[in-house]
Design an enzyme around this catalytic site. Sequence first.
Site, short mmCIF file in Angstrom:
data_model
loop_
_atom_site.label_atom_id
_atom_site.label_comp_id
_atom_site.label_asym_id
_atom_site.label_seq_id
_atom_site.Cartn_x
_atom_site.Cartn_y
_atom_site.Cartn_z
N LYS A 92 -3.83 -6.16 2.88
CA LYS A 92 -4.96 -6.92 2.33
C LYS A 92 -4.68 -8.41 2.29
O LYS A 92 -5.60 -9.21 2.10
CB LYS A 92 -5.29 -6.45 0.91
CG LYS A 92 -5.44 -4.95 0.76
CD LYS A 92 -6.41 -4.38 1.77
CE LYS A 92 -6.29 -2.88 1.89
NZ LYS A 92 -4.96 -2.36 2.21
N CYS A 118 5.38 -2.08 8.06
CA CYS A 118 5.72 -0.75 8.59
C CYS A 118 5.53 -0.73 10.11
O CYS A 118 4.61 -1.31 10.65
CB CYS A 118 4.89 0.32 7.91
SG CYS A 118 5.16 0.38 6.12
N GLU A 161 -6.83 4.44 -0.11
CA GLU A 161 -6.44 5.08 1.14
C GLU A 161 -5.96 6.51 0.88
O GLU A 161 -5.45 6.81 -0.20
CB GLU A 161 -5.32 4.29 1.82
CG GLU A 161 -5.79 2.95 2.33
CD GLU A 161 -4.70 2.16 3.03
OE1 GLU A 161 -5.04 1.16 3.68
OE2 GLU A 161 -3.51 2.54 2.90
N ASP A 180 0.81 -1.21 0.00
CA ASP A 180 0.00 0.00 0.00
C ASP A 180 0.85 1.26 0.00
O ASP A 180 0.47 2.28 -0.58
CB ASP A 180 -0.93 0.01 1.22
CG ASP A 180 -2.14 -0.89 1.01
OD1 ASP A 180 -2.12 -1.69 0.06
OD2 ASP A 180 -3.09 -0.79 1.80
N SER A 205 -5.16 5.06 5.50
CA SER A 205 -4.11 4.16 5.95
C SER A 205 -4.16 4.04 7.46
O SER A 205 -4.58 4.96 8.17
CB SER A 205 -2.75 4.72 5.52
OG SER A 205 -1.70 4.13 6.26
#
Length: 549
Positions: free
Chosen positions: A123, A193, A441, A80, A466
């Site tokens: 996802k 992350c 997002e 993402d 996000s």
Amino acid sequence: MIMRSDEVKSGYQRAPNRALLRSLGVTDREMALPFIGIANAWNTVVPGHTHLRQLAEKVREGIAAAGGVPFEFGVIGICDGIAMGHEGMRYSLPSRENIADSIELMAEAHRFDGLVCIGTCDKIVPGMLMAAARCNIPTVIVTGGPMLSGYQEGKELSLIDIFEGVGKVAAGAMSEAALGELECSAMPGCGSCQGLYTANTMACMTEAMGMSLSGCAAIPAVDAAKLRIARESGEAILRLVKNGVRPRDIITKESLKNAIRVDMALGGSTNTVLHLMAIATEAEIPLSLEDFNKLADIIPHICHMQPAGQHSMQTLYRAGGIPAVLKQLASYLDDCPTVSGKSTKEISRDAVVKNPSVIKSVDHPESPAGGLKILFGSLAPDGAVVKCAAVPQEIWRHAGPARVFDGEQPAMRAILAREIQEGDVVVIRNEGPRGAPGMPEMLSPTSALMGFGYKKVVLITDGRFSGGTRGPCIGHVAPEAVVGGPIAFVQENDRIEIDLYAKTIDLKVEQKTLEARKKNWKPVKKALTGVLARYAKTVEQANFGAVQR
């Protein structure tokens, strides 16, 4: 033990099938053993997935040692962060359905007796859980673990520091050279992350609902403990197959409520609302937005995680991880089975809170309110979602003029051009499940607002955010604009009021005025092909988890 895999390997009629299996190196002895599929989302595109080959090897070892035959296959994964802020983000949420479908196709076609699913990011893990609930064969999820924190001048860093740095550069508060140094320091290696963004929130939800081994979620990607738990997960799947323990024995209304409780306690990503609703749909469990609000009213926020707080996933791990969170929440939990063989309450009893300043008690929480809230009102009759744990108390109530943008890019241009004023309510529409399509997002505009230092600007969208978003950002507005939701009829300078205490979001425009606007309204139509065209035709609204029908 009767095995599904006997359908492809037992009896003289299956000699051709066995011949193909023998060509893979399957021995006579192994023909009598359970066949276990390994769905591996390894690739060299996504930082959270680059190390999954090594985890898969440990899973294979565990399966073989426990008396099974491992068969590995690939699953796609989208990053993402790399897809953020451009056309590519429209493909992220639809990939969840593709992942679920591809695992179902492989598991059902090859009649695997069990599955181990290895994934990390936003996802991928939800898609794997959806497939597990759909196929309902014994399954263990192995989440790949968070990245270590970046570091610069005595401060821990994460990806969000870079996104917000873009706003600081635009505001003149940071040089491009300083942003470049930050860019090179924030992301030191493999893993998801660092903060409690969507990937790590979903890892925590997976563990809390009992679908991964105890402790799995918070173990850093590079820690040897992750290798050990991968090996143990390979061993565990054989126990589940032998005992006939299936995902729908574990994914229940009660276990989903435990996941929501942990979500509220940690202040996780708003995306978990979409994903838990979708998992519940696949498991045929009734779950509504009101269920989230009911739990938010009673579960305190006990751990101040990034991006709103200071704690990284590495800090959570050192403080005891999800088992320690369960221990602090023990009085609120339902006692549910897990893939570890222990119940939720047994895990919580055995856990140790190693740092109570990180994982606080329910008697002395960060906040008495849960980390997420569902808002309802004339702007969002079917609901909207906000991460209240990341919203400063002084803006829990706000009223201001609407600044309306038909899409993320026009809004981003206006933000970077300093056309937004304190007190404004930025409305970004036509970014919902069908309208975008794909419900992208909005980390770029939300981070830019934070980077500029705005204190009283609210952002509202029928798209989503996000997990790295912080501040007064309200997403998942339903119904979305393209299907004629009220957000479609907002005009510049209309007054919008939000009240997080009362859980309301209202467009203060008279009904007769709205009716007049509706008469001249036509939905935005985009020329679509391929995946997005199919997705837009079949996707449900956000309040149903944006599942495809």
